[in-house]
Motif scaffolding. Structure first.
Motif, PDB file in Angstrom:
ATOM      1  N   ASN A  70       0.827  -1.215   0.000  1.00  0.00           N
ATOM      2  CA  ASN A  70       0.000   0.000   0.000  1.00  0.00           C
ATOM      3  C   ASN A  70       0.855   1.257   0.000  1.00  0.00           C
ATOM      4  O   ASN A  70       0.551   2.231  -0.689  1.00  0.00           O
ATOM      5  CB  ASN A  70      -0.942   0.013   1.221  1.00  0.00           C
ATOM      6  CG  ASN A  70      -2.051  -1.002   1.071  1.00  0.00           C
ATOM      7  OD1 ASN A  70      -2.335  -1.459  -0.038  1.00  0.00           O
ATOM      8  ND2 ASN A  70      -2.674  -1.379   2.176  1.00  0.00           N
ATOM      9  N   ASN A  74       1.749   4.258  -3.247  1.00  0.00           N
ATOM     10  CA  ASN A  74       1.491   5.689  -3.043  1.00  0.00           C
ATOM     11  C   ASN A  74       2.725   6.582  -3.127  1.00  0.00           C
ATOM     12  O   ASN A  74       2.643   7.775  -2.831  1.00  0.00           O
ATOM     13  CB  ASN A  74       0.797   5.892  -1.686  1.00  0.00           C
ATOM     14  CG  ASN A  74      -0.630   5.349  -1.710  1.00  0.00           C
ATOM     15  OD1 ASN A  74      -1.325   5.505  -2.704  1.00  0.00           O
ATOM     16  ND2 ASN A  74      -1.041   4.681  -0.638  1.00  0.00           N
ATOM     17  N   ASN A  76       5.109   9.014  -4.834  1.00  0.00           N
ATOM     18  CA  ASN A  76       4.966   9.892  -6.008  1.00  0.00           C
ATOM     19  C   ASN A  76       6.167  10.790  -6.269  1.00  0.00           C
ATOM     20  O   ASN A  76       6.161  11.566  -7.220  1.00  0.00           O
ATOM     21  CB  ASN A  76       3.704  10.755  -5.855  1.00  0.00           C
ATOM     22  CG  ASN A  76       2.443   9.905  -5.992  1.00  0.00           C
ATOM     23  OD1 ASN A  76       2.317   9.130  -6.926  1.00  0.00           O
ATOM     24  ND2 ASN A  76       1.544  10.020  -5.021  1.00  0.00           N
TER      25      ASN A  76
END
Length: 252
Positions: A70, A74, A76
């Protein structure tokens, strides 16, 4: 403590410090747990009530599924990526610098970063269910951070074999033959008995002699703070590639 909640906990029994981590997602390790694990290992190394450390995970199936998917999905930007991949680097370095022997108790499958943790213990014992896999190349990155620890324990040949063959689990017996595990047991009960006996016996040894031996075992790794930080930067950059972003979409 609820078995559904992630945790890192330490218990002391007969001068052995048992450090246990748990996460409901197959004992995967998000940043927060990795940070707590590194801190707990460091503190155990400084605790006079502990002579030997055992690293273990909760549950009876997977030892560690590696990094948290997870969190991986995420990421970035490169800075976040480096911080994320530094999590395992910090735990490996805490184990490397710890002045006490660390025994690994590997009850089941271990993947990616989990193999790095096993390789960073000083004496590692497992069950026959403890097959290992380095799956990082599958998603366009590589086992850069844990690679040095695995290569140190198993040799470049074995490390490169499992890094390239990123889809396959290798048996506990294979891992034992390559030097990762010292013993492979039929059951978790047998493993726990052997871990307890070994750890408590080590507590009767001269702590100063064990510290000097630990320095010998880890000779040549003095630059790992810098090396693993650079490796984390590499992974942090690669995880942002179009290839990896596309691959990760498939896992959502």
């Amino acid at each position: 403590m609820s078995e559904k909640q992630p945790y890192v906990k330490q218990t002391i029994e007969n001068e052995v410090g048992y450090i246990e981590f748990f996460h409901p997602a197959h004992n995967s390790l998000p940043g927060e747990l990795l940070s707590k694990l590194a801190q707990t290992i460091t503190e155990a190394g400084e605790n006079d009530d502990i002579k030997v450390i055992v690293l273990k995970s909760g549950g009876d199936r997977t030892f560690c599924a590696g990094a948290s998917f997870n969190e991986l999905i995420n990421i970035n930007d490169e800075a976040t990526g480096k911080v994320f991949f530094s999590g395992f680097a910090n735990v490996i370095n805490a184990m490397r610098k710890c002045p006490k022997f660390i025994i690994g108790r590997i009850q089941g499958k271990t993947v990616g970063g989990g193999v790095g943790l096993a390789a960073s213990t000083d004496y590692c014992m497992a069950t026959k269910f403890a097959s290992i896999k380095l799956s990082e190349l599958n998603i366009g990155i590589g086992p850069f951070v844990v690679g040095p620890a695995i290569e140190r324990k198993m040799g470049l040949s074995a490390m490169s074999q499992i890094a390239i063959d990123a889809n396959s689990f290798y048996s506990a017996e294979w891992a034992k033959n390559k030097g990762l595990f010292t013993n492979v047991f039929e059951t978790t009960e047998d493993l726990d008995e052997a871990v307890k006996t070994t750890a408590e016996h080590l507590c009767t040894y001269n702590p100063e002699a064990m510290l000097e031996m630990k320095k010998v075992f880890w000779k040549g790794t003095e630059e790992w703070d810098e090396l693993l930080s650079k490796r984390a930067q590499t992974s942090g950059r690669l995880v942002l590639s179009e290839f990896t972003k596309e691959k990760l979409k498939g896992f959502k």
